[in-house]
Design a protein around this motif. Structure first.
Motif, PDB file in Angstrom:
ATOM      1  N   GLU A  56      -9.309  13.932  -4.720  1.00  0.00           N
ATOM      2  CA  GLU A  56     -10.219  12.959  -4.215  1.00  0.00           C
ATOM      3  C   GLU A  56     -10.463  12.978  -2.672  1.00  0.00           C
ATOM      4  OE1 GLU A  56      -8.981   8.962  -6.858  1.00  0.00           O
ATOM      5  OE2 GLU A  56      -7.220  10.031  -6.066  1.00  0.00           O
TER       6      GLU A  56
ATOM      7  N   LYS B 192       0.845  -1.150   0.093  1.00  0.00           N
ATOM      8  CA  LYS B 192       0.041   0.058  -0.030  1.00  0.00           C
ATOM      9  C   LYS B 192       1.074   1.140   0.026  1.00  0.00           C
ATOM     10  CE  LYS B 192      -3.775  -2.310   2.390  1.00  0.00           C
ATOM     11  NZ  LYS B 192      -4.366  -2.555   3.710  1.00  0.00           N
TER      12      LYS B 192
ATOM     13  N   ALA C 252     -14.402  13.065  -0.858  1.00  0.00           N
ATOM     14  CA  ALA C 252     -14.726  12.145  -0.045  1.00  0.00           C
ATOM     15  C   ALA C 252     -15.296  12.646   1.013  1.00  0.00           C
ATOM     16  CB  ALA C 252     -13.626  11.047   0.254  1.00  0.00           C
TER      17      ALA C 252
ATOM     18  N   SER D 233      -8.225   5.551   4.080  1.00  0.00           N
ATOM     19  CA  SER D 233      -9.285   4.790   3.923  1.00  0.00           C
ATOM     20  C   SER D 233      -9.486   4.670   2.308  1.00  0.00           C
ATOM     21  CB  SER D 233     -10.671   5.343   4.316  1.00  0.00           C
ATOM     22  OG  SER D 233     -10.914   6.660   3.827  1.00  0.00           O
ATOM     23  N   LEU D 234      -9.165   5.629   1.467  1.00  0.00           N
ATOM     24  CA  LEU D 234      -9.329   5.547  -0.040  1.00  0.00           C
ATOM     25  C   LEU D 234      -8.486   4.673  -0.459  1.00  0.00           C
ATOM     26  CD1 LEU D 234     -10.001   9.440  -0.800  1.00  0.00           C
ATOM     27  CD2 LEU D 234     -11.415   7.307  -0.857  1.00  0.00           C
TER      28      LEU D 234
ATOM     29  N   ASP E 206      -7.978  -3.066  -2.131  1.00  0.00           N
ATOM     30  CA  ASP E 206      -8.821  -3.966  -2.197  1.00  0.00           C
ATOM     31  C   ASP E 206      -9.261  -4.305  -3.873  1.00  0.00           C
ATOM     32  OD1 ASP E 206      -8.661  -4.606   0.073  1.00  0.00           O
ATOM     33  OD2 ASP E 206     -10.394  -3.646   0.856  1.00  0.00           O
ATOM     34  N   GLN E 207      -9.617  -3.166  -4.467  1.00  0.00           N
ATOM     35  CA  GLN E 207     -10.049  -3.279  -5.725  1.00  0.00           C
ATOM     36  C   GLN E 207      -8.864  -3.769  -6.912  1.00  0.00           C
ATOM     37  OE1 GLN E 207     -11.615   0.663  -6.532  1.00  0.00           O
ATOM     38  NE2 GLN E 207     -13.438   0.411  -5.318  1.00  0.00           N
TER      39      GLN E 207
ATOM     40  N   SER F  30       0.885   3.576  -3.451  1.00  0.00           N
ATOM     41  CA  SER F  30       0.282   4.955  -3.291  1.00  0.00           C
ATOM     42  C   SER F  30       1.231   5.930  -3.723  1.00  0.00           C
ATOM     43  CB  SER F  30      -0.285   4.798  -1.866  1.00  0.00           C
ATOM     44  OG  SER F  30       0.578   4.912  -0.886  1.00  0.00           O
TER      45      SER F  30
ATOM     46  N   GLU G 160      -6.827   1.943   1.081  1.00  0.00           N
ATOM     47  CA  GLU G 160      -7.594   0.597   1.438  1.00  0.00           C
ATOM     48  C   GLU G 160      -8.350   0.299   0.240  1.00  0.00           C
ATOM     49  OE1 GLU G 160      -6.833  -1.339   4.126  1.00  0.00           O
ATOM     50  OE2 GLU G 160      -5.336   0.353   5.096  1.00  0.00           O
ATOM     51  N   GLU G 161      -9.302   1.123   0.033  1.00  0.00           N
ATOM     52  CA  GLU G 161     -10.520   0.790  -0.889  1.00  0.00           C
ATOM     53  C   GLU G 161      -9.683   0.440  -2.236  1.00  0.00           C
ATOM     54  OE1 GLU G 161     -14.168   2.962  -2.972  1.00  0.00           O
ATOM     55  OE2 GLU G 161     -13.607   3.653  -0.994  1.00  0.00           O
ATOM     56  N   LYS G 162      -8.872   1.205  -2.759  1.00  0.00           N
ATOM     57  CA  LYS G 162      -8.148   1.250  -3.908  1.00  0.00           C
ATOM     58  C   LYS G 162      -7.555   0.008  -3.929  1.00  0.00           C
ATOM     59  CE  LYS G 162      -7.767   5.928  -5.964  1.00  0.00           C
ATOM     60  NZ  LYS G 162      -6.929   6.865  -6.502  1.00  0.00           N
TER      61      LYS G 162
ATOM     62  N   GLN H 136      -8.257  -7.354  -6.241  1.00  0.00           N
ATOM     63  CA  GLN H 136      -9.533  -8.105  -6.601  1.00  0.00           C
ATOM     64  C   GLN H 136      -9.305  -8.431  -8.246  1.00  0.00           C
ATOM     65  OE1 GLN H 136     -11.415 -10.114  -4.958  1.00  0.00           O
ATOM     66  NE2 GLN H 136     -12.007 -10.914  -6.975  1.00  0.00           N
TER      67      GLN H 136
END
Length: 374
Positions: A199, A184, A203, A338-339, A345-346, A188, A341-343, A349
């Motif tokens: 961004e 991360k 948010a 948090s953004l 995970d995506q 990032s 983390e979200e990115k 995946q």
């Protein structure tokens, strides 16, 4: 001496002639032997790989030992899920059906799913030069080296943070967490997980009330009305409905008609009216209970009755101020994380979905419950 020399010379000539005569056949024979040995060696290696390998992710082998490790690691979790979903009681019979599959097949499928996701993360870590290998055997070697390092440090009287010795399961989670954090941070910085200031601001603006809660100051009034003897504050108390309707419900009607708590302070016997300010975000139980009431009110609105021991309390929100700049400054870092983390995970995946994961079903099916329980 001369005769010896001649004899020797004659024999050498004869041997050379014989060697020249045999050389094509010998070469063919040697080549055949070498080819056979090579085929045997390569066949043995391939056979060893087929016996040990149960799956592969983008060409990275997953061994039988690795699958068993994950099946054992996930056993308690899968047991709980089976009990909850299929109402199973007592010890799990891994060979019995749970739905359309046996419990053991469900455990193996769960382990393979976890391996696919985790191995994808490990491949990413290798691409980013965070680790040198994704193989299970190298993980075990790293675990042994880490435990030895910790033992040596303890023996020398040095401070060792965390566990003195990791079990394989503990070190697996510890290592994967550390590598995920490293990914991360690296991705990032200037990669696919990079989060821009715009961004972060979007948010914040999308959920401004939640992010601004701790930077909000509430001005409010509190009216505490004692309940006369024989008139319960709690509508569910063991008293007559007439008493309840005659006081608690009657007080509610008077509050609604007044519109402002200050108008009732002198009318209700023993009532106490106070005003105060409250900063959002308190951690004490009283602060959280108060915020649960004030946070739902708009300026000028009066809360519903809050029953207490021998009293009923009402709150009225007089006003609130929000320091959005302070809120954004305080929470922008948390929003950014948090953004990320979200990115992540995506992103992970998508890598999992695009990976080629091949499973040797026969090799997996050959694993039995006794193998897992060893």
């Amino acid at each position: 001496m001369k005769a010896v020399l001649v004899k020797s010379s004659t024999r050498n000539v004869a041997e050379k002639g014989t060697a020249r005569g045999r050389s094509p056949r010998v070469a063919v024979l040697i080549a055949a032997v070498v080819a056979a040995l090579a085929a045997l060696v390569l066949g043995g290696v391939a056979l060893a790989q087929r016996t040990d390998e149960v799956a592969a992710l983008d060409g990275h082998a997953v061994t039988r030992d690795e699958l068993l490790f994950h099946m054992r690691r996930l056993t308690p979790q899968v047991e709980n899920e089976l009990r909850n979903q299929y109402r199973l009681q007592g010890a799990i019979d891994w060979n019995a059906k749970a739905g359309d599959k046996t419990a053991l097949q469900r455990l193996a499928a769960r382990a393979l799913d976890e391996i696919r996701r985790d191995r994808t993360a490990l491949v990413l870590a290798k691409e980013q030069h965070l680790i040198g290998s994704v193989d299970h055997a190298d993980f075990l070697a790293e675990l042994a080296a880490e435990n030895e390092r910790r033992a040596d440090a303890i023996a020398r009287g040095q401070v060792v943070y965390g566990l003195a010795e990791f079990s394989p399961e503990e070190y697996y989670s510890h290592r994967l967490t550390g590598l995920t954090t490293g990914l991360k941070q690296r991705l990032s910085a200037n990669g696919p997980l990079r989060v821009t200031d715009a961004e972060v601001r979007r948010a914040f603006d999308a959920d401004r009330d939640s992010w601004s809660a701790n930077a909000t100051t509430y001005t409010y009034a509190t009216l505490v009305v004692p309940v006369p003897d024989g008139a319960p504050a709690d509508h569910t108390a063991d008293h007559t409905a007439d008493h309840t309707a005659g006081y608690a419900a009657g007080l509610q009607r008077r509050v609604a008609a007044a519109g402002r708590l200050a108008e009732l302070a002198d009318r209700e016997p023993g009532a106490r009216l106070t005003t105060a300010t409250q900063q959002g975000g308190g951690s004490a139980a009283h602060d959280q209970e108060l915020m649960a009431v004030l946070g739902k009110l708009t300026p000028g609105q009066i809360s519903g009755p809050v029953p207490g021991t021998g009293q009923i309390t009402y709150y009225q929100l007089n006003g609130k101020t929000v320091d959005e700049d302070a809120a954004f400054a305080e929470y922008s870092r948390r929003i950014r994380q948090s953004l990320i983390e979200e990115k992540f995970d995506q992103f992970l995946q998508r890598r999992v979905a695009s990976s080629v994961f091949k499973v040797d079903t026969a090799a997996v099916d050959a694993i039995n419950a006794e193998d897992v329980q060893q």
